[in-house]
Scaffold this motif. Sequence first.
Motif, PDB file in Angstrom:
ATOM      1  N   PHE B 161     -33.216 -73.125  95.256  1.00  0.00           N
ATOM      2  CA  PHE B 161     -34.082 -73.508  96.383  1.00  0.00           C
ATOM      3  C   PHE B 161     -33.639 -72.854  97.694  1.00  0.00           C
ATOM      4  O   PHE B 161     -34.296 -72.999  98.710  1.00  0.00           O
ATOM      5  N   ASN B 162     -32.485 -72.182  97.649  1.00  0.00           N
ATOM      6  CA  ASN B 162     -31.968 -71.518  98.850  1.00  0.00           C
ATOM      7  C   ASN B 162     -31.637 -72.530  99.946  1.00  0.00           C
ATOM      8  O   ASN B 162     -31.839 -72.283 101.130  1.00  0.00           O
ATOM      9  N   LEU B 163     -31.132 -73.686  99.524  1.00  0.00           N
ATOM     10  CA  LEU B 163     -30.732 -74.714 100.490  1.00  0.00           C
ATOM     11  C   LEU B 163     -29.464 -74.294 101.221  1.00  0.00           C
ATOM     12  O   LEU B 163     -28.506 -73.806 100.611  1.00  0.00           O
ATOM     13  N   GLU B 164     -29.472 -74.508 102.513  1.00  0.00           N
ATOM     14  CA  GLU B 164     -28.285 -74.222 103.319  1.00  0.00           C
ATOM     15  C   GLU B 164     -27.505 -75.510 103.566  1.00  0.00           C
ATOM     16  O   GLU B 164     -26.287 -75.504 103.625  1.00  0.00           O
ATOM     17  N   VAL B 165     -28.251 -76.596 103.738  1.00  0.00           N
ATOM     18  CA  VAL B 165     -27.618 -77.895 103.922  1.00  0.00           C
ATOM     19  C   VAL B 165     -28.630 -78.969 103.520  1.00  0.00           C
ATOM     20  O   VAL B 165     -29.828 -78.812 103.717  1.00  0.00           O
ATOM     21  N   LEU B 166     -28.104 -80.045 102.945  1.00  0.00           N
ATOM     22  CA  LEU B 166     -28.945 -81.157 102.510  1.00  0.00           C
ATOM     23  C   LEU B 166     -28.312 -82.440 103.023  1.00  0.00           C
ATOM     24  O   LEU B 166     -27.136 -82.703 102.762  1.00  0.00           O
ATOM     25  N   ALA B 167     -29.084 -83.240 103.758  1.00  0.00           N
ATOM     26  CA  ALA B 167     -28.555 -84.521 104.250  1.00  0.00           C
ATOM     27  C   ALA B 167     -29.063 -85.655 103.377  1.00  0.00           C
ATOM     28  O   ALA B 167     -30.214 -85.669 102.955  1.00  0.00           O
ATOM     29  N   THR B 168     -28.183 -86.604 103.114  1.00  0.00           N
ATOM     30  CA  THR B 168     -28.552 -87.821 102.393  1.00  0.00           C
ATOM     31  C   THR B 168     -28.707 -88.954 103.411  1.00  0.00           C
ATOM     32  O   THR B 168     -28.504 -88.762 104.607  1.00  0.00           O
ATOM     33  N   THR B 169     -29.065 -90.135 102.930  1.00  0.00           N
ATOM     34  CA  THR B 169     -29.189 -91.323 103.787  1.00  0.00           C
ATOM     35  C   THR B 169     -28.316 -92.418 103.186  1.00  0.00           C
ATOM     36  O   THR B 169     -28.452 -92.729 102.003  1.00  0.00           O
ATOM     37  N   ARG B 180     -17.319 -86.760  99.406  1.00  0.00           N
ATOM     38  CA  ARG B 180     -15.943 -86.257  99.438  1.00  0.00           C
ATOM     39  C   ARG B 180     -15.652 -85.430  98.187  1.00  0.00           C
ATOM     40  O   ARG B 180     -15.041 -84.371  98.258  1.00  0.00           O
ATOM     41  N   ALA B 181     -16.163 -85.914  97.057  1.00  0.00           N
ATOM     42  CA  ALA B 181     -15.938 -85.173  95.812  1.00  0.00           C
ATOM     43  C   ALA B 181     -16.528 -83.761  95.910  1.00  0.00           C
ATOM     44  O   ALA B 181     -15.909 -82.778  95.487  1.00  0.00           O
ATOM     45  N   LEU B 182     -17.722 -83.687  96.478  1.00  0.00           N
ATOM     46  CA  LEU B 182     -18.332 -82.361  96.625  1.00  0.00           C
ATOM     47  C   LEU B 182     -17.504 -81.482  97.562  1.00  0.00           C
ATOM     48  O   LEU B 182     -17.260 -80.301  97.283  1.00  0.00           O
ATOM     49  N   ALA B 183     -17.097 -82.070  98.678  1.00  0.00           N
ATOM     50  CA  ALA B 183     -16.325 -81.279  99.647  1.00  0.00           C
ATOM     51  C   ALA B 183     -15.017 -80.788  99.042  1.00  0.00           C
ATOM     52  O   ALA B 183     -14.531 -79.701  99.372  1.00  0.00           O
ATOM     53  N   ASP B 184     -14.469 -81.598  98.127  1.00  0.00           N
ATOM     54  CA  ASP B 184     -13.184 -81.241  97.526  1.00  0.00           C
ATOM     55  C   ASP B 184     -13.321 -80.331  96.312  1.00  0.00           C
ATOM     56  O   ASP B 184     -12.315 -79.891  95.749  1.00  0.00           O
ATOM     57  N   ASP B 185     -14.548 -80.081  95.901  1.00  0.00           N
ATOM     58  CA  ASP B 185     -14.767 -79.324  94.663  1.00  0.00           C
ATOM     59  C   ASP B 185     -14.879 -77.836  94.995  1.00  0.00           C
ATOM     60  O   ASP B 185     -15.850 -77.377  95.583  1.00  0.00           O
ATOM     61  N   PRO B 186     -13.886 -77.050  94.611  1.00  0.00           N
ATOM     62  CA  PRO B 186     -13.905 -75.620  94.986  1.00  0.00           C
ATOM     63  C   PRO B 186     -15.053 -74.870  94.336  1.00  0.00           C
ATOM     64  O   PRO B 186     -15.480 -73.832  94.855  1.00  0.00           O
ATOM     65  N   SER B 187     -15.591 -75.412  93.229  1.00  0.00           N
ATOM     66  CA  SER B 187     -16.682 -74.691  92.569  1.00  0.00           C
ATOM     67  C   SER B 187     -18.028 -74.962  93.229  1.00  0.00           C
ATOM     68  O   SER B 187     -19.030 -74.352  92.880  1.00  0.00           O
ATOM     69  N   TRP B 188     -18.080 -75.887  94.141  1.00  0.00           N
ATOM     70  CA  TRP B 188     -19.335 -76.232  94.820  1.00  0.00           C
ATOM     71  C   TRP B 188     -19.457 -75.435  96.122  1.00  0.00           C
ATOM     72  O   TRP B 188     -18.597 -75.494  96.974  1.00  0.00           O
ATOM     73  N   LYS B 189     -20.516 -74.675  96.224  1.00  0.00           N
ATOM     74  CA  LYS B 189     -20.677 -73.762  97.369  1.00  0.00           C
ATOM     75  C   LYS B 189     -21.704 -74.260  98.374  1.00  0.00           C
ATOM     76  O   LYS B 189     -22.019 -73.550  99.335  1.00  0.00           O
TER      77      LYS B 189
END
Lengths: 472, 472, 472
Positions: B161-169, B180-189
């Motif tokens: 989808f070419n997302l640059e940033v996605l905000a949740t609620t 936090r898990a995503l931020a800590d996951d080196p494979s997640w870009k």
Amino acid sequence: MPQPNALPLAPHPDRLLPSEPSRRAVARRLLAHVADLPLVSPHGHIDAGILARDEAFPDPAALLVTPDHYVTRMLYSAGVPLDRLGVRNPDADPREIWRLLCAHWHLFRGTPSRLWLESELHDLFGVREQPSAGNADALYDRITAALAEPELRPRALYHRFNLEVLATTDNPWDDLADHRALADDPSWKGRVAPTFRPDGVTDPERPDIAANLRLLAEASGIDTADYAGYLAALRDRRRHFLAHGASCTDHGVEAAGTAPLEASAAAEIYGKAYRGEPVTAAEGEAFRAHMLFESARMSVEDGLVMQLHPGVRRNHHRAVFEEFGPDTGCDIPVATEYTRALQPLLNAFGREPGFTFVVFTVDETSFSREIAPLAGHYPAMKVGAPWWFLDAPEAILRWRAAVTETAGFYNTAGFVDDTRAFCSIAARHDVARRLDCAYLSGLVAEHRLSEEEAAQTAADLAHTLPKQVFRV
Amino acid sequence: MPQPNALPLAPHPDRLLPSEPSRRAVARRLLAHVADLPLVSPHGHIDAGILARDEAFPDPAALLVTPDHYVTRMLYSAGVPLDRLGVRNPDADPREIWRLLCAHWHLFRGTPSRLWLESELHDLFGVREQPSAGNADALYDRITAALAEPELRPRALYHRFNLEVLATTDNPWDDLADHRALADDPSWKGRVAPTFRPDGVTDPERPDIAANLRLLAEASGIDTADYAGYLAALRDRRRHFLAHGASCTDHGVEAAGTAPLEASAAAEIYGKAYRGEPVTAAEGEAFRAHMLFESARMSVEDGLVMQLHPGVRRNHHRAVFEEFGPDTGCDIPVATEYTRALQPLLNAFGREPGFTFVVFTVDETSFSREIAPLAGHYPAMKVGAPWWFLDAPEAILRWRAAVTETAGFYNTAGFVDDTRAFCSIAARHDVARRLDCAYLSGLVAEHRLSEEEAAQTAADLAHTLPKQVFRV
Amino acid sequence: MPQPNALPLAPHPDRLLPSEPSRRAVARRLLAHVADLPLVSPHGHIDAGILARDEAFPDPAALLVTPDHYVTRMLYSAGVPLDRLGVRNPDADPREIWRLLCAHWHLFRGTPSRLWLESELHDLFGVREQPSAGNADALYDRITAALAEPELRPRALYHRFNLEVLATTDNPWDDLADHRALADDPSWKGRVAPTFRPDGVTDPERPDIAANLRLLAEASGIDTADYAGYLAALRDRRRHFLAHGASCTDHGVEAAGTAPLEASAAAEIYGKAYRGEPVTAAEGEAFRAHMLFESARMSVEDGLVMQLHPGVRRNHHRAVFEEFGPDTGCDIPVATEYTRALQPLLNAFGREPGFTFVVFTVDETSFSREIAPLAGHYPAMKVGAPWWFLDAPEAILRWRAAVTETAGFYNTAGFVDDTRAFCSIAARHDVARRLDCAYLSGLVAEHRLSEEEAAQTAADLAHTLPKQVFRV
């Protein structure tokens, strides 16, 4: 502002279709697909007696001017006194009335009355010139002569208009004799259905309420002296209407409130109304809201489709009302709330199987904000067609644009002409079909809908949906 | 109404662009200029866990029908029971749910859901036929098979989808473990940011308010038994959100009032809420208004952009709410006042440097009358994108037409998709970009703006402004 | 957002005309028919002294930025402090002010200010580049040089704009010396009429009310210590205005109520205002409503056309009001009710021969719901042109579409520019004429009106109707 003489009157075959060529081509094809479908007129104000008696219409003024408050209010707004237009004035000379319309023809530029009158003049009377001061007498003579011909009698027009069914609007105490006479007449091949409109006996603030409640008792043979008798009498008259072919009720109120009262509170206000005692404005509003709730309950029981027409302040100009009576063009809309107002009714009955509730408005701000979201949820509720001041080209297109994206096409109820002018029925439906095709052509031209689906939708809007929603 | 079988499904490259050729040519060039810009999604309701876990989506019904209240409410309005659609009913057969959608596909003609679903079906699942009763099973099987492929996993879709940033609620007491898990996951870009939504602890009329205030205390480690502790706990949790990448708060209320209370009055109402005692409707409204004011004050302090979403009456249909819970399609807008309501907040903070206040509405009457004039004056205020019932083609174009002439383009905030349907993100942004290009093409074709400026504006609306306004 | 340098500035001859070729061709012909008609400006805020003194305008900032709250509020909304724009700050450097406008030129994309400024820069000053940070100084020098030329003096511009009559807005105590000086000047060939605006002496909540009532007494020579004297003084000043060429009054209020008070109740509130005592909000509203009713009565007597401009909450941003005074761009509209509010006035005077009542609004929801239906009935009432935030292309087209179908063209009053910016008069009328031609071209292209009638209507809207309605 002088007005031109003798401009041609020639309704264009593409009138009201979008000018952009790719859209127009689509719209033309869609229109061809629906133009010959029979007309379904499930809501209007034609007198059934016109068809029962089938007499020739008397003259151009009585046919096209005096009874049409769209026409008389515009002329009045320009300073023409209502009595000179024949309103409550049988002494007015029809030819003079007609001349006033022709001399003020420019006032109607850009209005739907102009479109309807053009079609009628052209198609029914062979008029080929725009009315003007200069040709008023010639047009008067032409129309008068045409009205004597048998093909302009009401029944002939009914069939010429390709009407499949025509609904009238009737008081609960009406005996529906004209409806019965038509049903019993083997030479009559059409269908005219009554509509149960109980406003005369549900509004305790009306000056004629006590008298109307006696008429209700008389018609039903049920004593209406107490509230229980009143409800029983209403149920009885609904059965009478059903037996005469009715499929709908109709309710006109200023506010759309539907909160029910305790039976004792309702009975107390009812008692005052029955005894001709004054009620407070709050009592009046509470009782009207209560009776909308009770009417919905009765519709759940007996299957009559419930129509609601709120939001009009009646008889705004007191002096005109006192001199000329109701329905003379001085009813004015007010902002109308639906989300909170309809909640009691919809919570109680909004998913009852077999209940259908069609909501109209003259406050177009509510279309996208309240009416489409409500109809897009509650199974019972359908969006009524643009009504009164809004049954005009730009307003109808705004309406489709405002409701379709939330409620879709299939939560709308199809066009109703709501007319008091018999001759305008075909013209009004023609305008509505053209506009639906115009709207759909935009979806096709912008690749939001295939033309096949648009054609099917156009036919559903013109014929399938009104038959289904109003059960005619 | 039977529906056609096997009409082609082929989203047109020019869909939603104006049909008039000179405008379409301009709109096409503008769209080419912005189509490949990354997507910025600063407001939505996707669960961060979807991306943290990156599991395959289970089936077509769970992906495209059951969680999307745009879809379920339309089917419900046509009489399809919600439990048959899987709402609060894990026993519903996904294939049966899917068949119900396909059999009622015509209901969505002219709605944005149709556009979004068409794009998803075509682009993600290779569907080439409009859904219908006839092909429901074949489509079900095709989509189910596709969902097993790795390129349809959530993370793959994020990048596709070419997302640059996605905000949740998120609730104030959320630990944001998935973030936090995503931020800590080196494979997640990618980038997923939380949004601080305190409604659960600012509305003293909610049945769960007392419980939520305990959750707030627990999460913050600050005793919320008194009002001072409550404010301190809120500030603490805002810092927690900031530390996890949040840039915004969000506030959903029925009325937009922002008048502050005296601290003692606020504390008194707060005490009742904390103790689980009932508050009056007036107390509830006053406290919610007060907390909007206080939230603005906190935003001035900590720089979180404040979003306001007022004007929705939640859970209008009580029976549906009780059986199926919130967010099932029976929230209905009400008329909403902004000019007087926002005056306290705007007078206090409307020119505070660094404060940004984005106001949304589902009452489109306020766009030209209140929201655009306010945003066209106060430096802090920006006009939020058309929301909920208004995130649809005609409504979006009406919005641009209503606000631009008073507030310009640069007081608007850029598109937000606000979606609960992960797969619809790209389709929704695509629709929004097309409509902005359509709107701009009108200005160019009517010689109100040069094409160079229109192209720059289109890029600003699609990318620059949302990044800047929401600080993502 | 950087902005492009040196884009060409070249107002297109077809600007604002529809892009669809068949409509554009019609619109062009209609525009050619009306483009050279003299301008009638029956309502605005130009100082008559500008023409009486006929001095050169000082500099580009004083001419095009500082006094125009459309321009200053947009710049303020983007964070430019008002004092840096010269508002209440005579020390601001005009060149710096001009640079701020040029550097923020992109903010005005899609706004009417952009259209007006483009026309002025191009037609009056020979500017051929869009303003930008890069060319700000060069443009400043060019405009400054041009302003020294005699053909850019106010009187020369009056004739260059082809003005036939220009109305100002004046306080009841104004001596109208500038108007008299112009009337007495044999070298002056134009016509400048005052307008009687009594707001300063009809609103008992104004802080300056007591002082203003003394000014009224002084100007009229009638003691205003009691209510009878107050009414007599108002009548006297109206005669003074009539003797100086006035044909209209104007009334600005937040609510449109017109209910009359008993004379004793009015006198009691009046007494408080005269003595400088506070009145309650309810008293203030009641007295303002009463004075609208009384003003209508006076108009029936003396023939001054009554203009009503309701629905604006003045000085919404208190801090800006306190620092910079009124009319600095922080007046914000509120929803405004007309149907019930105007009923007392219209019932009393709505069919009085010779009475004309022109109603404006900034709440466009009332156009189709209330204002057009009222004007489509009451002979005295006319629909005022789109005002303030609505005097913009899309809003003007929405207005025509909203009112024409109910009220026709001939219950509208013609364009009023309402401007404080002398140089913008011609540009504003040009925009209005283009939009009327655009609207009419749609009726012609969709075969709803013949081109002959459309041309006549365009000329009536541009010239005949404003002269007739405002009696100038």
